[in-house]
Write a protein that holds these residues in place. Structure first.
Motif, mmCIF file in Angstrom:
data_model
loop_
_atom_site.group_PDB
_atom_site.id
_atom_site.type_symbol
_atom_site.label_atom_id
_atom_site.label_comp_id
_atom_site.label_asym_id
_atom_site.label_seq_id
_atom_site.Cartn_x
_atom_site.Cartn_y
_atom_site.Cartn_z
ATOM 1 N N ILE A 1 0.840 -1.203 0.000
ATOM 2 C CA ILE A 1 0.000 0.000 0.000
ATOM 3 C C ILE A 1 0.872 1.249 0.000
ATOM 4 O O ILE A 1 1.845 1.343 0.726
ATOM 5 C CB ILE A 1 -0.928 0.021 1.230
ATOM 6 N N ALA A 2 0.484 2.236 -0.827
ATOM 7 C CA ALA A 2 1.247 3.473 -1.003
ATOM 8 C C ALA A 2 2.628 3.137 -1.551
ATOM 9 O O ALA A 2 3.656 3.443 -0.958
ATOM 10 C CB ALA A 2 1.341 4.267 0.299
ATOM 11 N N SER A 3 2.627 2.485 -2.701
ATOM 12 C CA SER A 3 3.869 1.971 -3.298
ATOM 13 C C SER A 3 4.745 3.053 -3.902
ATOM 14 O O SER A 3 5.914 2.812 -4.200
ATOM 15 C CB SER A 3 3.533 0.922 -4.364
ATOM 16 N N GLY A 4 4.194 4.252 -4.125
ATOM 17 C CA GLY A 4 5.001 5.375 -4.583
ATOM 18 C C GLY A 4 5.748 5.116 -5.873
ATOM 19 O O GLY A 4 5.174 4.674 -6.869
ATOM 20 N N HIS B 1 18.229 11.183 19.349
ATOM 21 C CA HIS B 1 18.717 10.329 18.265
ATOM 22 C C HIS B 1 18.608 8.848 18.624
ATOM 23 O O HIS B 1 18.591 7.993 17.744
ATOM 24 C CB HIS B 1 20.150 10.698 17.909
ATOM 25 N N ASN B 2 18.567 8.528 19.891
ATOM 26 C CA ASN B 2 18.450 7.145 20.325
ATOM 27 C C ASN B 2 17.006 6.673 20.453
ATOM 28 O O ASN B 2 16.748 5.496 20.647
ATOM 29 C CB ASN B 2 19.151 6.938 21.670
ATOM 30 N N LYS B 3 16.068 7.577 20.392
ATOM 31 C CA LYS B 3 14.665 7.219 20.560
ATOM 32 C C LYS B 3 14.123 6.572 19.292
ATOM 33 O O LYS B 3 14.525 6.922 18.192
ATOM 34 C CB LYS B 3 13.838 8.465 20.908
ATOM 35 N N PRO B 4 13.208 5.617 19.427
ATOM 36 C CA PRO B 4 12.613 4.999 18.239
ATOM 37 C C PRO B 4 11.682 5.963 17.524
ATOM 38 O O PRO B 4 10.750 6.501 18.127
ATOM 39 C CB PRO B 4 11.842 3.805 18.813
ATOM 40 N N TYR B 5 11.946 6.209 16.255
ATOM 41 C CA TYR B 5 11.114 7.123 15.472
ATOM 42 C C TYR B 5 9.894 6.415 14.878
ATOM 43 O O TYR B 5 8.921 7.063 14.505
ATOM 44 C CB TYR B 5 11.927 7.736 14.331
ATOM 45 N N PHE B 6 9.961 5.088 14.754
ATOM 46 C CA PHE B 6 8.869 4.349 14.142
ATOM 47 C C PHE B 6 8.462 3.151 14.995
ATOM 48 O O PHE B 6 9.298 2.505 15.621
ATOM 49 C CB PHE B 6 9.270 3.839 12.752
ATOM 50 N N ASN B 7 7.171 2.887 15.018
ATOM 51 C CA ASN B 7 6.637 1.652 15.564
ATOM 52 C C ASN B 7 6.223 0.765 14.395
ATOM 53 O O ASN B 7 5.699 1.258 13.393
ATOM 54 C CB ASN B 7 5.427 1.927 16.451
ATOM 55 N N LEU B 8 6.465 -0.517 14.509
ATOM 56 C CA LEU B 8 6.083 -1.472 13.483
ATOM 57 C C LEU B 8 5.286 -2.592 14.130
ATOM 58 O O LEU B 8 5.449 -2.869 15.320
ATOM 59 C CB LEU B 8 7.298 -2.070 12.781
ATOM 60 N N ALA B 9 4.449 -3.250 13.330
ATOM 61 C CA ALA B 9 3.661 -4.346 13.872
ATOM 62 C C ALA B 9 3.412 -5.418 12.830
ATOM 63 O O ALA B 9 3.316 -5.128 11.625
ATOM 64 C CB ALA B 9 2.335 -3.833 14.417
ATOM 65 N N LEU B 10 3.319 -6.623 13.309
ATOM 66 C CA LEU B 10 2.907 -7.768 12.516
ATOM 67 C C LEU B 10 1.580 -8.205 13.114
ATOM 68 O O LEU B 10 1.497 -8.473 14.315
ATOM 69 C CB LEU B 10 3.946 -8.882 12.621
ATOM 70 N N ALA B 11 0.513 -8.251 12.296
ATOM 71 C CA ALA B 11 -0.816 -8.540 12.821
ATOM 72 C C ALA B 11 -1.556 -9.510 11.919
ATOM 73 O O ALA B 11 -1.360 -9.519 10.703
ATOM 74 C CB ALA B 11 -1.618 -7.244 12.953
ATOM 75 N N SER B 12 -2.404 -10.343 12.546
ATOM 76 C CA SER B 12 -3.145 -11.344 11.780
ATOM 77 C C SER B 12 -4.279 -11.908 12.625
ATOM 78 O O SER B 12 -4.290 -11.782 13.849
ATOM 79 C CB SER B 12 -2.216 -12.478 11.349
ATOM 80 N N GLU B 13 -5.238 -12.536 11.946
ATOM 81 C CA GLU B 13 -6.281 -13.278 12.640
ATOM 82 C C GLU B 13 -5.794 -14.685 12.981
ATOM 83 O O GLU B 13 -6.427 -15.391 13.750
ATOM 84 C CB GLU B 13 -7.542 -13.355 11.767
ATOM 85 N N ALA B 14 -4.698 -15.099 12.366
ATOM 86 C CA ALA B 14 -4.102 -16.408 12.634
ATOM 87 C C ALA B 14 -2.881 -16.244 13.527
ATOM 88 O O ALA B 14 -2.318 -15.155 13.652
ATOM 89 C CB ALA B 14 -3.713 -17.082 11.319
ATOM 90 N N PHE C 1 4.111 0.658 4.812
ATOM 91 C CA PHE C 1 5.171 1.406 5.480
ATOM 92 C C PHE C 1 4.964 2.904 5.312
ATOM 93 O O PHE C 1 4.813 3.402 4.195
ATOM 94 C CB PHE C 1 6.545 1.013 4.941
ATOM 95 N N GLU C 2 4.959 3.611 6.444
ATOM 96 C CA GLU C 2 4.851 5.081 6.455
ATOM 97 C C GLU C 2 3.695 5.563 5.586
ATOM 98 O O GLU C 2 3.868 6.399 4.704
ATOM 99 C CB GLU C 2 6.179 5.704 6.008
ATOM 100 N N THR C 3 2.517 5.033 5.877
ATOM 101 C CA THR C 3 1.305 5.384 5.131
ATOM 102 C C THR C 3 0.217 5.927 6.033
ATOM 103 O O THR C 3 -0.421 6.938 5.727
ATOM 104 C CB THR C 3 0.749 4.136 4.392
ATOM 105 N N ILE C 4 0.011 5.272 7.159
ATOM 106 C CA ILE C 4 -1.128 5.558 8.014
ATOM 107 C C ILE C 4 -1.154 6.989 8.527
ATOM 108 O O ILE C 4 -2.218 7.550 8.794
ATOM 109 C CB ILE C 4 -1.171 4.553 9.192
ATOM 110 N N GLU C 5 0.004 7.612 8.653
ATOM 111 C CA GLU C 5 0.068 8.986 9.169
ATOM 112 C C GLU C 5 -0.361 10.038 8.143
ATOM 113 O O GLU C 5 -0.546 11.207 8.491
ATOM 114 C CB GLU C 5 1.488 9.304 9.656
#
Length: 259
Positions: free
Chosen positions: A12-15, A192-205, A75-79
């Motif tokens: 999604i949002a392949s640019g 600079h040490n703080k996480p700038y992005f959160n990532l997730a892996l999600a599923s119904e399984a 990646f970097e779409t929802i915002e």
């Protein structure tokens, strides 16, 4: 790349399309969806091939059939919009019953230090808000964070030559700690040490069976050197170098005379 191996994937949002193209080397089929018809046209011309198609669509209206995709990458779409629940609804619609979503989102509390007023970000999420959205829509999920690092990596040499695990160290000339700290050796807030992005892996399984490392490292040295090369080949660098050369010669000559 194991997560997309032999799978049908939606990016999604392949640019421009390079990300979808990278996925296509391992995936069975990749669809790159973007709201820009111009970007889609460009991507199809540059990267289009039998297992890679680019289509025009938005996060709230994905132009694919129900339950036709194994993996959705976002990646970097929802915002970039505020229709987050509509986006989740569409993702779940196109995902197969055991399909997986891999999504990233800027960490609102930290990203503001990087770009305090990004005009293209409509609604950023905190880690808590991001997790609540996932919890509301998926039975299983794992959350990761992404931060930028500068340092060195030491790993045991094995047959695969891969690092099997990580031990984290942080600090400087005055102190070393056994973790990545948000505070530097001068006890200052270290953004600079703080996480700038959160990532997730999600599923119904159940996602525990998915071969995904808890910690990973991307070596970007090739990207770094290409950027340096681009700077050195730029007109501004060459002009600046031409202007400064006489001063460098004078400085060198003065040092020799003083010696």
């Amino acid at each position: 790349m194991q997560i997309v191996k032999d799978k049908v994937v939606l990016d999604i949002a392949s640019g421009e399309g390079y990300g979808s193209n990278l996925l296509s080397y391992n995936a069975k089929k990749v669809y790159g969806a973007d709201i820009s018809t111009e970007a889609v046209k460009h991507a199809n011309i540059k990267y289009g091939k039998p297992n890679l198609d680019f289509v025009t669509g938005s996060t709230s209206k994905i132009p694919l059939a129900d339950a036709c995709v194994d993996v959705v990458i976002s990646f970097e779409t929802i915002e970039h919009h505020d229709e987050h629940q509509l986006m989740m609804n569409e993702i779940k619609r196109v995902l197969k019953s055991n399909g997986v979503l891999l999504i990233s989102s800027p960490e609102k509390n930290n990203y503001k230090f990087r770009e305090s007023n990004n005009p293209y970000h409509v609604k950023e999420l905190t880690l808590e808000e991001f997790e609540n959205l996932l919890k509301k829509n998926f039975k299983y999920y794992k959350i990761f964070n992404q931060r930028f690092v500068y340092g060195s990596i030491v790993n045991r040499i094995t047959d695969s030559n891969n690092a099997s695990g990580f031990s984290f160290f942080d600090g400087g000339y005055l102190n070393i700690t056994n973790n990545i700290s948000d505070v530097d050796e001068l006890h200052c807030d270290n953004i600079h040490n703080k996480p700038y992005f959160n990532l997730a892996l999600a599923s119904e399984a159940d996602i525990d069976i998915i071969p995904l490392a808890d910690t990973s490292f991307f070596n970007a040295i090739e990207v770094f050197y290409k950027q340096i090369e681009a700077i050195r080949n730029s007109h501004s660098f060459r002009i600046g170098n031409l202007i400064l050369k006489p001063f460098s010669f004078i400085k060198s000559l003065t040092t020799k005379l003083k010696g």
